[in-house]
Design a protein around this motif. Structure first.
Motif, PDB file in Angstrom:
ATOM      1  N   ILE A  55       0.825  -1.220   0.000  1.00 53.54           N
ATOM      2  CA  ILE A  55       0.000   0.000   0.000  1.00 53.54           C
ATOM      3  C   ILE A  55       0.858   1.269   0.000  1.00 53.54           C
ATOM      4  CG2 ILE A  55      -2.027  -1.079   1.017  1.00 53.54           C
ATOM      5  CD1 ILE A  55      -1.218   0.210   3.685  1.00 53.54           C
ATOM      6  N   CYS A  56       2.142   1.150   0.377  1.00 50.74           N
ATOM      7  CA  CYS A  56       3.058   2.289   0.308  1.00 50.74           C
ATOM      8  C   CYS A  56       4.478   1.757   0.121  1.00 50.74           C
ATOM      9  CB  CYS A  56       2.951   3.179   1.537  1.00 50.74           C
ATOM     10  SG  CYS A  56       3.390   2.379   3.085  1.00 50.74           S
ATOM     11  N   ASP A  57       5.398   2.625  -0.281  1.00 46.99           N
ATOM     12  CA  ASP A  57       6.790   2.211  -0.464  1.00 46.99           C
ATOM     13  C   ASP A  57       7.388   1.783   0.868  1.00 46.99           C
ATOM     14  OD1 ASP A  57       6.756   2.737  -3.179  1.00 46.99           O
ATOM     15  OD2 ASP A  57       7.337   4.841  -2.893  1.00 46.99           O
ATOM     16  N   GLY A  58       7.967   0.595   0.895  1.00 48.43           N
ATOM     17  CA  GLY A  58       8.610   0.092   2.100  1.00 48.43           C
ATOM     18  C   GLY A  58       7.659  -0.525   3.112  1.00 48.43           C
ATOM     19  N   CYS A  59       6.371  -0.582   2.798  1.00 50.89           N
ATOM     20  CA  CYS A  59       5.389  -1.182   3.711  1.00 50.89           C
ATOM     21  C   CYS A  59       5.317  -2.688   3.490  1.00 50.89           C
ATOM     22  CB  CYS A  59       3.997  -0.604   3.472  1.00 50.89           C
ATOM     23  SG  CYS A  59       3.812   1.105   3.948  1.00 50.89           S
ATOM     24  N   ALA A  60       5.082  -3.403   4.550  1.00 47.63           N
ATOM     25  CA  ALA A  60       4.851  -4.843   4.430  1.00 47.63           C
ATOM     26  C   ALA A  60       3.367  -5.137   4.214  1.00 47.63           C
ATOM     27  CB  ALA A  60       5.349  -5.551   5.685  1.00 47.63           C
ATOM     28  N   THR A  62      -0.068  -5.187   2.400  1.00 48.93           N
ATOM     29  CA  THR A  62      -0.462  -5.211   0.994  1.00 48.93           C
ATOM     30  C   THR A  62      -1.951  -4.907   0.843  1.00 48.93           C
ATOM     31  OG1 THR A  62      -0.985  -7.565   1.044  1.00 48.93           O
ATOM     32  CG2 THR A  62       1.293  -6.951   0.487  1.00 48.93           C
ATOM     33  N   ILE A  63      -2.353  -4.708  -0.400  1.00 51.28           N
ATOM     34  CA  ILE A  63      -3.761  -4.471  -0.702  1.00 51.28           C
ATOM     35  C   ILE A  63      -4.597  -5.687  -0.297  1.00 51.28           C
ATOM     36  CG2 ILE A  63      -5.398  -4.159  -2.609  1.00 51.28           C
ATOM     37  CD1 ILE A  63      -3.270  -2.407  -3.971  1.00 51.28           C
ATOM     38  N   GLY A  64      -4.046  -6.879  -0.474  1.00 42.82           N
ATOM     39  CA  GLY A  64      -4.756  -8.108  -0.098  1.00 42.82           C
ATOM     40  C   GLY A  64      -5.093  -8.168   1.379  1.00 42.82           C
ATOM     41  N   ILE A  65      -4.170  -7.727   2.217  1.00 44.16           N
ATOM     42  CA  ILE A  65      -4.428  -7.716   3.663  1.00 44.16           C
ATOM     43  C   ILE A  65      -5.547  -6.745   3.987  1.00 44.16           C
ATOM     44  CG2 ILE A  65      -3.449  -7.083   5.909  1.00 44.16           C
ATOM     45  CD1 ILE A  65      -0.763  -8.207   4.862  1.00 44.16           C
ATOM     46  N   ILE A  66      -5.505  -5.576   3.373  1.00 46.00           N
ATOM     47  CA  ILE A  66      -6.547  -4.566   3.613  1.00 46.00           C
ATOM     48  C   ILE A  66      -7.910  -5.084   3.160  1.00 46.00           C
ATOM     49  CG2 ILE A  66      -7.313  -2.227   3.053  1.00 46.00           C
ATOM     50  CD1 ILE A  66      -4.783  -2.398   4.849  1.00 46.00           C
ATOM     51  N   ILE A  67      -7.967  -5.698   1.971  1.00 41.97           N
ATOM     52  CA  ILE A  67      -9.239  -6.227   1.481  1.00 41.97           C
ATOM     53  C   ILE A  67      -9.716  -7.375   2.368  1.00 41.97           C
ATOM     54  CG2 ILE A  67     -10.378  -7.403  -0.448  1.00 41.97           C
ATOM     55  CD1 ILE A  67      -8.638  -5.725  -2.329  1.00 41.97           C
ATOM     56  N   GLY A  68      -8.811  -8.232   2.817  1.00 38.34           N
ATOM     57  CA  GLY A  68      -9.176  -9.332   3.721  1.00 38.34           C
ATOM     58  C   GLY A  68      -9.770  -8.816   5.022  1.00 38.34           C
ATOM     59  N   ILE A  69      -9.144  -7.799   5.584  1.00 39.21           N
ATOM     60  CA  ILE A  69      -9.689  -7.177   6.799  1.00 39.21           C
ATOM     61  C   ILE A  69     -11.054  -6.566   6.497  1.00 39.21           C
ATOM     62  CG2 ILE A  69      -9.355  -5.269   8.440  1.00 39.21           C
ATOM     63  CD1 ILE A  69      -6.306  -5.906   8.247  1.00 39.21           C
ATOM     64  N   GLY A  70     -11.192  -5.983   5.304  1.00 43.85           N
ATOM     65  CA  GLY A  70     -12.476  -5.409   4.894  1.00 43.85           C
ATOM     66  C   GLY A  70     -13.580  -6.456   4.814  1.00 43.85           C
TER      67      GLY A  70
END
Length: 103
Positions: A55-60, A62-70
């Motif tokens: 989701i940002c440079d240097g972040c662990a 990911t979009i998948g984690i955010i969608i999964g939490i969603g």
């Protein structure tokens, strides 16, 4: 409960309306949840590149984690919506029918 009493309840128009409403609401909520859940599963199967994008440079994260939490939060909200519906529609009707047939 005698058979006659049971048949009287089962044939009551208010009871039949309640059963129809519950079936309709539960089916709608189940279909919504299944669509959300299986859409996420399909994204896992076919959209790995998109879901693995950070989701940002240097972040662990990911979009998948955010969608999964969603998806998890959405299921809680859907459960809350069902509880609200049951408390405002289903429970009062059940109380009314109990009083009607208690006599």
């Amino acid at each position: 409960m005698r058979k006659e009493e049971l048949l009287k309840i089962l044939n009551d128009p208010e009871f039949q309306d309640l059963v129809r409403n519950v079936t309709k609401v539960v089916t709608i909520f189940a279909v919504i949840m299944l669509v959300v859940y299986y859409s996420f599963i399909l994204m896992l199967a076919y959209g790995k590149t998109f879901l693995s994008t950070p989701i940002c440079d240097g972040c662990a994260t990911t979009i998948g984690i955010i969608i999964g939490i969603g998806v998890i939060i959405f299921s809680w909200l859907l459960t809350g919506a069902y509880i609200w519906w049951a408390n405002s529609n289903y429970d009062p009707t059940v109380r009314k029918l109990r009083e009607k047939f208690r006599r």
